[in-house]
Design an enzyme around this catalytic site. Structure first.
Site, short mmCIF file in Angstrom:
data_model
loop_
_atom_site.label_atom_id
_atom_site.label_comp_id
_atom_site.label_asym_id
_atom_site.label_seq_id
_atom_site.Cartn_x
_atom_site.Cartn_y
_atom_site.Cartn_z
N GLY A 8 15.63 41.93 67.61
CA GLY A 8 14.60 40.99 67.20
C GLY A 8 13.25 41.94 66.76
N PRO A 9 13.34 43.05 66.11
CA PRO A 9 12.26 43.82 65.97
C PRO A 9 11.28 43.29 64.84
CG PRO A 9 14.15 44.68 64.59
CD PRO A 9 14.55 43.29 65.31
N ASN A 98 7.80 32.90 74.06
CA ASN A 98 6.93 32.02 74.43
C ASN A 98 7.77 30.82 75.06
OD1 ASN A 98 4.21 32.24 74.07
ND2 ASN A 98 4.28 32.19 71.76
N LYS A 175 -0.04 29.30 80.07
CA LYS A 175 -0.19 29.66 78.51
C LYS A 175 0.31 28.28 77.87
CE LYS A 175 0.95 33.07 75.29
NZ LYS A 175 2.06 34.11 74.60
N ASN A 179 -1.06 26.47 74.15
CA ASN A 179 -0.27 26.70 73.17
C ASN A 179 0.27 25.18 72.51
OD1 ASN A 179 0.07 29.52 72.83
ND2 ASN A 179 2.06 29.64 73.65
N1 LIG Z 1 3.81 37.08 67.25
C1 LIG Z 1 2.82 36.71 68.22
O1 LIG Z 1 1.81 36.85 68.00
C2 LIG Z 1 3.49 36.35 69.46
C3 LIG Z 1 2.61 36.21 70.52
C4 LIG Z 1 3.20 36.10 71.87
C5 LIG Z 1 4.31 35.49 71.98
N2 LIG Z 1 5.09 35.26 71.12
C6 LIG Z 1 6.54 34.86 71.13
O2 LIG Z 1 7.51 35.91 70.78
C7 LIG Z 1 8.80 35.50 70.35
C8 LIG Z 1 8.99 36.61 69.25
O3 LIG Z 1 8.20 36.05 68.19
P1 LIG Z 1 7.69 36.96 66.87
O4 LIG Z 1 6.35 36.45 66.45
O5 LIG Z 1 7.86 38.47 67.24
O6 LIG Z 1 8.74 36.47 65.79
P2 LIG Z 1 9.39 37.33 64.42
O7 LIG Z 1 8.12 37.99 64.06
O8 LIG Z 1 9.78 36.18 63.62
O9 LIG Z 1 10.28 38.18 64.94
C9 LIG Z 1 11.66 37.62 65.45
C10 LIG Z 1 12.76 38.86 65.15
O10 LIG Z 1 14.02 38.36 65.43
C11 LIG Z 1 14.89 38.72 64.55
N3 LIG Z 1 16.09 38.16 64.81
C12 LIG Z 1 16.42 36.89 65.06
N4 LIG Z 1 17.84 36.80 65.26
C13 LIG Z 1 18.17 37.84 65.34
C14 LIG Z 1 19.57 38.41 65.84
N5 LIG Z 1 20.65 37.70 66.14
N6 LIG Z 1 19.65 39.77 65.93
C15 LIG Z 1 18.54 40.72 65.59
N7 LIG Z 1 17.52 39.92 65.34
C16 LIG Z 1 17.35 38.84 65.39
C17 LIG Z 1 14.11 38.51 63.23
O11 LIG Z 1 14.94 38.81 62.14
P3 LIG Z 1 14.30 38.75 60.66
O12 LIG Z 1 13.74 40.12 60.38
O13 LIG Z 1 15.59 38.67 60.02
O14 LIG Z 1 13.60 37.64 60.84
C18 LIG Z 1 12.81 38.87 63.49
O15 LIG Z 1 12.84 40.23 63.17
C19 LIG Z 1 8.40 34.11 70.13
O16 LIG Z 1 9.06 33.22 71.11
C20 LIG Z 1 6.83 33.98 69.92
O17 LIG Z 1 6.58 32.52 70.26
C21 LIG Z 1 4.67 35.84 69.51
#
Ligand SMILES: NC(=O)c1ccc[n+]([C@@H]2O[C@H](COP(=O)([O-])OP(=O)(O)OC[C@H]3O[C@@H](n4cnc5c(N)ncnc54)[C@H](OP(=O)(O)O)[C@@H]3O)[C@@H](O)[C@H]2O)c1
Length: 295
Positions: A8-9, A98, A175, A179
């Site tokens: 999940g990059p 999260n 947290k 949230n």
């Molecule tokens: N962003 C923040 O500021 C932040 C801060 C703290 C915590 N978080 C938490 O961190 C977690 C990730 O959030 P995020 O913001 O990084 O989400 P995101 O940007 O949507 O990234 C999720 C990634 O997972 C990929 N993915 C989903 N299913 C997959 C699979 N089966 N195989 C490979 N890749 C897959 C997605 O692919 P696609 O490229 O196809 O969409 C996307 O690249 C969440 O729980 C969020 O609440 C986020």
């Protein structure tokens, strides 16, 4: 050489993978759903780039020392094909998401003793595949113990501060207390600050109070000040600002992590016979708003 696969990059996984790839002792692979060429991250310390191995077909994955999962919580089950190939005896699996249910969400996919729950405070935005802006300095916490310390050590050469925390459960719930109030702007579709009222403050306080009560029943130590901080944080959100990722996801018409943010408070509240009417009401209204993405 330590082998690390990041499933999940996106905003978080891409940032973490790029930082880890700066260490020449690490072989970093990213397991992606959408193809990407490389990682380019604007960080508070300046731009960093990385060219990890990129896989989009789980059949090409091989066992590694560490798996870091950074998908959204609603995508957990789709990681099975990756985990089946990457995880063998000795592989540790860090869940960077999260919420407070990291282990519960994955224990049907990976033996629980290999799982390392991780909380990350690192606001980041992905603008395109592999193109990410890390908005602030990053902090990572895993539970105290051998796994948590090993996870923290992975980030020793990065600008992400990582630690094994004896009060991990408390940190996760604290947290969540902050949230959980983002469900309000996800419903109203605007920041609460400009429309602030005592009644709105009561709703946000109620959401955080319920979260704190359930968290305490789960063993977390949550000072009352956390509830007031959540109210204050919401009050300060100015016109046009986005109150966290579920608000951003709703605005973008994407699926939201509502179950991990608010549904969990209702579910665990029921387990402990703690009423959670405010969270239940707003989860129900969001579902009834016709959003097909509530999960
Ligand atoms: N962003 C923040 O500021 C932040 C801060 C703290 C915590 N978080 C938490 O961190 C977690 C990730 O959030 P995020 O913001 O990084 O989400 P995101 O940007 O949507 O990234 C999720 C990634 O997972 C990929 N993915 C989903 N299913 C997959 C699979 N089966 N195989 C490979 N890749 C897959 C997605 O692919 P696609 O490229 O196809 O969409 C996307 O690249 C969440 O729980 C969020 O609440 C986020």
């Amino acid at each position: 050489m330590t082998s690390i696969a990041v499933i999940g990059p996106g905003a978080i996984g891409g940032t973490v993978a790029a930082w880890l790839a700066q260490n020449p002792d690490f072989a970093v692979t990213v397991c992606a759903r959408t193809p990407l060429d490389d990682l380019q991250v604007e960080t508070p310390a300046g731009p960093i780039t990385a060219r990890p191995i990129v896989l989009i077909d789980p059949a090409q994955a091989v066992p590694v020392d560490w798996v870091l999962v950074a998908t959204k919580t609603y995508d957990v089950d789709s990681t099975k094909a990756w985990l089946d190939r990457l995880v063998v005896q000795g592989t540790r699996v860090a869940i960077i998401q999260n919420g407070v249910e990291h282990v519960r969400l994955f224990e049907h996919l990976v033996p629980a003793e290999r799982l390392v729950p991780v909380i990350i405070n690192l606001p980041a935005v992905r603008n395109a595949p592999g193109r990410i802006v890390q908005l602030r300095h990053g902090l990572i916490w895993a539970p105290a113990g051998e796994h948590g310390e090993a996870l923290a050590a992975l980030f020793g050469h990065s600008e992400i501060e990582a630690a094994a925390a004896p009060d991990f459960i408390s940190r996760a719930w604290v947290k969540l207390c902050g949230n959980c109030s983002a469900i309000v702007p996800s419903l109203t579709l605007r920041a609460p600050g400009p429309v602030w009222s005592d009644d709105l403050a009561d709703i946000i306080r109620g959401l955080a109070e319920e979260c704190a009560a359930v968290g305490r029943a789960e063993g977390a130590d949550i000072p009352q000040s956390v509830v007031e901080e959540a109210v204050e944080m919401a009050r300060k959100l100015e016109e046009g600002s986005v109150a966290g990722s579920i608000h951003a996801d709703r605005l973008a018409g994407q699926r939201m992590e509502i179950d991990a943010r608010n549904g969990v408070i209702v579910r665990l509240g029921q387990k402990h016979a703690i009423p959670t009417p405010m969270n239940k009401l707003l989860v129900t209204l969001l579902a009834a708003s016709g959003s097909p993405w509530v999960k």
